[in-house]
Write a protein that holds these residues in place. Structure first.
Motif, PDB file in Angstrom:
ATOM      1  N   SER A  37       4.177  -6.628   9.257  1.00  0.00           N
ATOM      2  CA  SER A  37       4.143  -5.955  10.559  1.00  0.00           C
ATOM      3  C   SER A  37       4.955  -4.668  10.549  1.00  0.00           C
ATOM      4  O   SER A  37       4.395  -3.584  10.387  1.00  0.00           O
ATOM      5  CB  SER A  37       4.641  -6.902  11.650  1.00  0.00           C
ATOM      6  OG  SER A  37       5.930  -7.411  11.323  1.00  0.00           O
ATOM      7  N   THR A  38       6.260  -4.788  10.714  1.00  0.00           N
ATOM      8  CA  THR A  38       7.104  -3.598  10.894  1.00  0.00           C
ATOM      9  C   THR A  38       8.282  -3.608   9.919  1.00  0.00           C
ATOM     10  O   THR A  38       8.659  -4.654   9.390  1.00  0.00           O
ATOM     11  CB  THR A  38       7.689  -3.565  12.320  1.00  0.00           C
ATOM     12  OG1 THR A  38       8.477  -4.754  12.514  1.00  0.00           O
ATOM     13  CG2 THR A  38       6.593  -3.520  13.369  1.00  0.00           C
TER      14      THR A  38
ATOM     15  N   GLU B 139      -1.230  -4.485  -0.792  1.00  0.00           N
ATOM     16  CA  GLU B 139      -2.094  -3.635   0.032  1.00  0.00           C
ATOM     17  C   GLU B 139      -1.368  -2.324   0.355  1.00  0.00           C
ATOM     18  O   GLU B 139      -1.980  -1.264   0.425  1.00  0.00           O
ATOM     19  CB  GLU B 139      -2.520  -4.349   1.321  1.00  0.00           C
ATOM     20  CG  GLU B 139      -3.309  -5.661   1.136  1.00  0.00           C
ATOM     21  CD  GLU B 139      -4.582  -5.535   0.297  1.00  0.00           C
ATOM     22  OE1 GLU B 139      -5.094  -4.409   0.117  1.00  0.00           O
ATOM     23  OE2 GLU B 139      -5.062  -6.577  -0.208  1.00  0.00           O
ATOM     24  N   GLY B 140      -0.044  -2.404   0.544  1.00  0.00           N
ATOM     25  CA  GLY B 140       0.741  -1.190   0.779  1.00  0.00           C
ATOM     26  C   GLY B 140       0.654  -0.255  -0.429  1.00  0.00           C
ATOM     27  O   GLY B 140       0.473   0.961  -0.282  1.00  0.00           O
TER      28      GLY B 140
ATOM     29  N   GLY C  60       3.071  -8.788  15.407  1.00  0.00           N
ATOM     30  CA  GLY C  60       1.926  -7.911  15.213  1.00  0.00           C
ATOM     31  C   GLY C  60       1.476  -7.937  13.756  1.00  0.00           C
ATOM     32  O   GLY C  60       2.126  -8.560  12.905  1.00  0.00           O
ATOM     33  N   SER C  61       0.346  -7.290  13.494  1.00  0.00           N
ATOM     34  CA  SER C  61      -0.175  -7.234  12.118  1.00  0.00           C
ATOM     35  C   SER C  61      -0.284  -5.764  11.702  1.00  0.00           C
ATOM     36  O   SER C  61      -1.216  -5.360  11.015  1.00  0.00           O
ATOM     37  CB  SER C  61      -1.533  -7.924  12.057  1.00  0.00           C
ATOM     38  OG  SER C  61      -2.410  -7.401  13.054  1.00  0.00           O
ATOM     39  N   GLN C  62       0.684  -4.961  12.137  1.00  0.00           N
ATOM     40  CA  GLN C  62       0.612  -3.505  12.032  1.00  0.00           C
ATOM     41  C   GLN C  62       0.388  -2.976  10.620  1.00  0.00           C
ATOM     42  O   GLN C  62      -0.537  -2.199  10.369  1.00  0.00           O
ATOM     43  CB  GLN C  62       1.906  -2.878  12.586  1.00  0.00           C
ATOM     44  CG  GLN C  62       2.181  -3.094  14.060  1.00  0.00           C
ATOM     45  CD  GLN C  62       2.909  -4.390  14.342  1.00  0.00           C
ATOM     46  OE1 GLN C  62       2.727  -5.391  13.651  1.00  0.00           O
ATOM     47  NE2 GLN C  62       3.744  -4.406  15.367  1.00  0.00           N
ATOM     48  N   LEU C  63       1.270  -3.363   9.694  1.00  0.00           N
ATOM     49  CA  LEU C  63       1.174  -2.770   8.348  1.00  0.00           C
ATOM     50  C   LEU C  63      -0.103  -3.254   7.664  1.00  0.00           C
ATOM     51  O   LEU C  63      -0.812  -2.494   7.022  1.00  0.00           O
ATOM     52  CB  LEU C  63       2.423  -3.137   7.542  1.00  0.00           C
ATOM     53  CG  LEU C  63       2.596  -2.571   6.120  1.00  0.00           C
ATOM     54  CD1 LEU C  63       1.860  -3.321   5.044  1.00  0.00           C
ATOM     55  CD2 LEU C  63       2.322  -1.080   6.047  1.00  0.00           C
TER      56      LEU C  63
ATOM     57  N   TYR D 135       2.971   5.940   8.703  1.00  0.00           N
ATOM     58  CA  TYR D 135       3.338   4.545   8.996  1.00  0.00           C
ATOM     59  C   TYR D 135       3.596   3.753   7.720  1.00  0.00           C
ATOM     60  O   TYR D 135       4.565   3.003   7.614  1.00  0.00           O
ATOM     61  CB  TYR D 135       2.270   3.843   9.859  1.00  0.00           C
ATOM     62  CG  TYR D 135       2.811   2.529  10.358  1.00  0.00           C
ATOM     63  CD1 TYR D 135       3.810   2.511  11.316  1.00  0.00           C
ATOM     64  CD2 TYR D 135       2.393   1.313   9.806  1.00  0.00           C
ATOM     65  CE1 TYR D 135       4.385   1.320  11.732  1.00  0.00           C
ATOM     66  CE2 TYR D 135       2.953   0.120  10.220  1.00  0.00           C
ATOM     67  CZ  TYR D 135       3.949   0.135  11.184  1.00  0.00           C
ATOM     68  OH  TYR D 135       4.538  -1.039  11.584  1.00  0.00           O
ATOM     69  N   VAL D 136       2.721   3.930   6.743  1.00  0.00           N
ATOM     70  CA  VAL D 136       2.902   3.216   5.470  1.00  0.00           C
ATOM     71  C   VAL D 136       4.231   3.640   4.838  1.00  0.00           C
ATOM     72  O   VAL D 136       4.999   2.814   4.335  1.00  0.00           O
ATOM     73  CB  VAL D 136       1.712   3.500   4.530  1.00  0.00           C
ATOM     74  CG1 VAL D 136       1.952   2.917   3.145  1.00  0.00           C
ATOM     75  CG2 VAL D 136       0.416   2.936   5.124  1.00  0.00           C
TER      76      VAL D 136
END
Ligand code: LAN
Length: 735
Positions: A452-453, A466-467, A391-394, A423-424
């Motif tokens: 992702s996770t 980006e985080g 996935g590309s979640q984060l 989530y972050v």
């Protein structure tokens, strides 16, 4: 969709869905199948139906002609964000289809077949949806591409063919028949690329003698660079390349092949124009269909593979081979355990699983792999696919946060922001992997963000950046509504990671530093992927790191300020050097020059450059404006990525995602202080494209890797129009 801390698992709910919803699903599936040759892209409608409760008419537009006035833009944004916030999951992340490549599901299906777990892992509905997917993505000539939009290749066709047969389609089925005709018309499956040869050999319908060697002994070479040969040690490879060839060398080194079942024996007849027994395997090693050839072997590879081929006679079954295989398995287990059996990507995930089974079919390790297979599966109206990652979640969540914050409307969506913050927060990597890191060829991870996770956990330069930026944006909102900001020491850890990632050339690579020379690309044996052997510096990664450092420095002036400033200066030089004479930058992870323009302009803006004081910014804007379509938007084709020249879509049709990137680039370069006419036209184009629900339509594929393979980012069609309209609202309209 069942989710927890970013983990996405699709489960069949036999009682799920009202009769109307089920009917809507059926209609969406049928519509895809009817239009599949013109519209190759699913719109992720199952997810959107589950989350928002209804489906849009994709041909209806929100307004006939959007005027780019304050009230119009603001109401488009409110609708856009409220629609998009419905897709957010309880854990705070935004899920979405991350499919596209066609060579991934075959690895999963072949692995399950060979290890005997096919029928326990895949239920009848899984298989039916996978077959729907494969039927839907067949090209009109009968073949299959490397990715859903690509021309037919042997890699895509032979592997999809084998997958359909394993999933239960008879050879006489029409899809199988036309695919088989394509294979035989193109000289048969010996002409598949090297990774395809590997999978066919595992299955037992291709000989290991027809494969160029991937000996596990390369892991026993010295690593130190003064030894010369050390520069070619696999520990210096790009981690994705290293982690694919690692388990591949185990299976190759022990000649791991499944049982010769009647199906396998039949495939030996179906895949080749002549008889299997008469194939010249030595010649087959270097055969590759012209449809598949993106990076042809330089002659030095022929010499290298020929020598290793001869050496195999001595190595196979030797004591040295045994030791090398054991060493490789230590690294396989380390990767499995440190990603909680997710693994870095979809290719090594299944080969690692296969290795664990060959090592011991009853092992705990093999069993632990099984539940993590589902993390890679995604279902949409085109069927079930294997995704390019878990996935590309984060990544999507950090972009969504920044996009919504950029609109100035975030306080109206504080529940959404609070969930995203959560989530972050829980996804930041808090520790390094077990050490000593150098013995495992690993970079530090403490303070980084993954793509992702948290479970996946591999640190990435631009995901960390980006985080960090998302965390800073969230920290500017009301903590009583969105939660307490992430603590300073955790942000400092992230800055430490970002600084550690900078390369000697001033740029930033993806997961690690550049560890060897680009000459190593000469031994890239994949035929179909470009630039896989080492981790290079990229404009996108450099820009993300620079903008993160600059924003961080704004808020924390005192922390490592001299280092941060020096790093930004070196980054600036890298960005300027990468710019082409025409003002453009080549994008490596999105389509393509419009994507990179956004990053290039943002990076220069981070060091105070605008069109008012920078020639580079001005040239970048002029390049973009020279590509604007008559409808006001931008429409770039994925062919830009492989050809490395700007390629317009047919009919000069614009795409919302390209248009949004171009707007973001122009505004960050300060072009609106000069002229707003072209930007306004582009904004109108985004407003016109918006659907009545507030969604935007899914258009052509927007992601890419290794020059030649495309990948879907389903969330981009929401994130980037919101972000671009938001910046227009705040920076241009000054609302
Ligand atoms: C990704 C996805 C994310 C992407 C970005 C963060 C967007 C980028 O800026 C840096 C590179 C990175 C991390 C990236 C690298 C290549 C990946 C991992 C992928 C495109 C997802 C799938 C792809 C992987 C290599 C697919 C497996 C194929 C092989 C050739 C090994």
């Amino acid at each position: 969709l069942n989710d927890f801390q970013g983990r996405q698992v699709w489960e069949l709910d036999p009682d799920g869905g009202s009769p109307e919803e089920l009917q809507a699903v059926k209609a969406a599936q049928d519509a895809f199948t009817a239009n599949r040759l013109s519209q190759k892209h699913s719109s992720d409608l199952l997810l959107r139906l589950q989350c928002s409760g209804s489906l849009d008419d994709p041909t209806a537009r929100r307004r006939q002609s959007g005027a780019a006035t304050g009230p119009e833009v603001t109401s488009a944004l409110r609708e856009g964000i409220s629609f998009y916030s419905k897709l957010q999951q309880a854990d705070g992340h935004w899920p979405g289809d991350y499919g596209g490549p066609m060579f991934l599901m075959p690895g999963l299906v072949i692995t399950c077949y060979v290890t005997g777990c096919l029928d326990t892992v895949l239920t009848a509905p899984h298989k039916a949806e996978m077959l729907r997917y494969l039927k839907n993505h067949q090209n009109s000539d009968g073949g299959y591409g490397l990715h859903i939009e690509g021309h037919s290749t042997m890699f895509g066709t032979a592997l999809s063919y084998v997958t359909m047969r394993i999933l239960g389609l008879p050879a006489e089925d029409e899809t199988c028949e036309t695919a088989r005709r394509w294979i035989l018309d193109h000289e048969g499956a010996t002409h598949i690329t090297s990774w395809g040869k590997f999978w066919l050999a595992v299955l037992g319908c291709y000989s290991w003698d027809g494969m160029n060697p991937t000996p596990p002994e390369i892991w026993m070479l010295p690593y130190a660079s003064w030894s010369g040969i050390g520069l070619a040690h696999p520990g210096r490879f790009w981690c994705h390349c290293r982690m694919v060839y690692l388990p591949m060398s185990y299976v190759y080194g022990m000649r791991g092949t499944g049982k010769l079942t009647p199906l396998v024996l039949s495939l030996r007849k179906e895949l080749y124009p002549g008889s299997y027994e008469c194939i010249n395997w030595n010649a087959a090693r270097n055969q590759c269909a012209s449809t598949d050839l993106y990076y042809p072997h330089p002659w030095i590879q022929d010499v290298l593979w020929w020598s290793l081929y001869k050496a195999e006679g001595l190595l196979l079954g030797s004591g040295l081979r045994k030791k090398a295989l054991a060493e490789v398995m230590r690294h396989v287990h380390y990767e499995d355990e440190n990603t909680r059996y997710v693994c870095i990507g979809p290719v090594n995930k299944v080969i690692n699983m296969l290795c664990c089974w060959f090592e011991d079919p009853d092992s705990e390790a093999f069993k632990r792999h099984i539940p993590r297979l589902y993390d890679f599966l995604w279902v949409a109206e085109d069927g079930m696919k294997m995704q390019g990652y878990n996935g590309s979640q984060l990544w999507d969540t950090t972009f969504a946060v920044q996009a919504i914050c950029a609109t100035g409307l975030a306080p109206e969506f504080s529940d959404c922001m609070r969930r995203a913050h959560h989530y972050v927060d829980v996804t930041q990597v808090r520790d390094d992997c077990p050490g000593p890191l150098s013995a495992w060829y690993r970079h530090i991870s403490k303070g980084a963000w993954p793509f992702s996770t948290r479970d996946h956990g591999w640190p990435i330069s631009d995901c960390s950046s980006e985080g960090l930026k998302a965390s800073l944006s969230l920290a500017a909102l009301d903590p009583a509504k969105v939660g307490a900001p992430i603590s300073d020491d955790r942000l400092f850890d992230c800055v430490n990671v970002i600084l550690s990632y900078q390369n000697g050339d001033g740029g930033w690579a993806t997961y690690e530093n550049t560890r060897s020379y680009s000459a190593l690309e000469l031994i890239n044996p994949s035929e179909t992927f470009g630039d896989i052997v080492i981790d290079y510096s990229y404009v996108e990664c450099a820009s993300a790191c620079m903008t993160a450092l600059a924003e961080f420095q704004h808020k924390h002036r005192e922390h490592r300020s001299a280092e941060v400033l020096a790093s930004l200066r070196r980054g600036q030089r890298f960005i300027e050097k990468q710019q082409r004479a025409d003002g453009s930058w080549y994008g490596s992870w999105g389509v393509c020059f419009t994507y990179a323009a956004w990053f290039g302009c943002e990076a220069l803006a981070a060091v105070g450059k605008t069109v008012a004081n920078s020639e580079a910014q001005l040239r970048a804007c002029e390049f973009l404006l020279s590509k604007q379509c008559p409808d006001g938007g931008w429409g770039e084709s994925y062919l830009s990525c492989q050809d490395k020249v700007y390629s317009q879509l047919e009919g000069q049709k614009s795409q919302v995602v390209n248009t949004a990137w171009a707007i973001l680039a122009l505004i960050s370069a300060g072009y609106h202080h000069r002229d707003t006419k072209q930007i306004q036209n582009a904004v109108r184009c985004l407003l016109r494209q918006q659907l009545p629900s507030g969604d935007w339509p899914q258009e052509h594929i927007t992601g890419v890797f290794n020059r030649n393979c495309m990948i879907t980012y389903a969330n981009y069609r929401n994130i980037f129009p919101i972000w671009a309209l938001g910046r227009y609202r705040v920076d241009v309209l000054k609302l």
